[in-house]
Scaffold this motif. Structure first.
Motif, mmCIF file in Angstrom:
data_model
loop_
_atom_site.group_PDB
_atom_site.id
_atom_site.type_symbol
_atom_site.label_atom_id
_atom_site.label_comp_id
_atom_site.label_asym_id
_atom_site.label_seq_id
_atom_site.Cartn_x
_atom_site.Cartn_y
_atom_site.Cartn_z
ATOM 1 N N ALA A 15 -30.014 13.590 96.348
ATOM 2 C CA ALA A 15 -29.980 12.129 96.247
ATOM 3 C C ALA A 15 -29.262 11.700 94.965
ATOM 4 O O ALA A 15 -28.497 10.738 94.962
ATOM 5 C CB ALA A 15 -31.388 11.557 96.295
ATOM 6 N N ARG A 18 -25.579 12.217 95.536
ATOM 7 C CA ARG A 18 -25.020 11.279 96.517
ATOM 8 C C ARG A 18 -24.970 9.845 95.986
ATOM 9 O O ARG A 18 -23.994 9.132 96.202
ATOM 10 C CB ARG A 18 -25.847 11.331 97.795
ATOM 11 C CG ARG A 18 -25.324 10.424 98.877
ATOM 12 C CD ARG A 18 -26.139 10.601 100.130
ATOM 13 N NE ARG A 18 -25.662 9.669 101.135
ATOM 14 C CZ ARG A 18 -25.546 9.977 102.388
ATOM 15 N NH1 ARG A 18 -25.861 11.172 102.811
ATOM 16 N NH2 ARG A 18 -25.126 9.079 103.242
ATOM 17 N N ALA A 19 -26.039 9.413 95.331
ATOM 18 C CA ALA A 19 -26.117 8.018 94.864
ATOM 19 C C ALA A 19 -26.822 7.969 93.504
ATOM 20 O O ALA A 19 -27.976 7.548 93.405
ATOM 21 C CB ALA A 19 -26.857 7.171 95.888
ATOM 22 N N THR A 22 -28.243 4.485 92.409
ATOM 23 C CA THR A 22 -29.431 4.102 93.175
ATOM 24 C C THR A 22 -30.662 4.844 92.649
ATOM 25 O O THR A 22 -31.716 4.240 92.446
ATOM 26 C CB THR A 22 -29.226 4.413 94.676
ATOM 27 O OG1 THR A 22 -28.096 3.679 95.129
ATOM 28 C CG2 THR A 22 -30.440 4.056 95.491
ATOM 29 N N MET A 23 -30.529 6.120 92.428
ATOM 30 C CA MET A 23 -31.654 6.904 91.921
ATOM 31 C C MET A 23 -32.041 6.470 90.510
ATOM 32 O O MET A 23 -33.228 6.345 90.204
ATOM 33 C CB MET A 23 -31.312 8.405 91.939
ATOM 34 C CG MET A 23 -31.286 9.010 93.330
ATOM 35 S SD MET A 23 -32.874 8.921 94.199
ATOM 36 C CE MET A 23 -33.856 10.070 93.255
ATOM 37 N N ALA A 158 -30.837 6.319 98.975
ATOM 38 C CA ALA A 158 -29.640 7.158 98.824
ATOM 39 C C ALA A 158 -29.150 7.685 100.164
ATOM 40 O O ALA A 158 -27.942 7.871 100.351
ATOM 41 C CB ALA A 158 -29.930 8.317 97.879
#
Length: 160
Positions: A15, A18-19, A22-23, A158
């Motif tokens: 996660a 990938r993002a 966002t995390m 994510a």
């Protein structure tokens, strides 16, 4: 006291790859909530143990961001350690503060009583009124849950 959460899951790492924004955002919110939980629990413990006359110590408990994924929650009042741990004999407290404390409690002669109490504290010390450690012990499980939910929310976002 220190709480460390180490989440070394492949799903979490994926996660973050990938993002990451966002995390980071989700985890920041969770850490902020966990820090507020600790501060409020400590404030409640102070109110419960009856060792305050004014709200100075309660209001001094706050949280701050100390770096990425790091929050510090602590009282800024210098006398917090004396409330938590007590004092040994030989410490002479501030007479004006004691007089104000007596006045708030409705004492007939705050000045005289403050001098007598200051002498007693000098000779015998003060009893500990722990609030920080009990607050930490009470808040830690919920802080871990808050952080865990924030991580789970970040993962969901994510991979949407």
């Amino acid at each position: 006291m220190k709480i460390e959460c180490s989440i070394n899951s492949e799903k979490v790492l994926a996660a973050f790859r990938r993002a990451p924004e966002t995390m980071n955002r989700s985890l920041d919110k969770g850490l902020d909530r966990a820090a507020v939980k600790m501060a409020r629990t400590a404030q409640d413990k102070l109110r419960d143990n009856g060792s305050i006359a004014f709200s100075t110590l309660i209001q001094s408990i706050s949280s701050r961001r100390a770096g990425q994924f790091t929050r510090i929650v602590e009282p800024s009042a210098k006398y917090a350690v004396f409330v938590e741990e007590g004092t040994k004999p030989g410490y002479m407290p501030n007479g004006y503060a004691l007089a104000a404390w007596f006045k708030v409690r409705g004492a007939a002669n705050p000045k005289r009583q403050s001098f007598a109490l200051a002498k007693h504290i000098f000779r015998h010390g003060t009893k500990a009124h722990p609030f920080w450690e009990p607050a930490f012990n009470e808040a830690e499980p919920e802080m871990r849950q808050i952080i865990g939910r924030a991580v789970a929310q970040g993962i969901r976002e994510a991979f949407v």
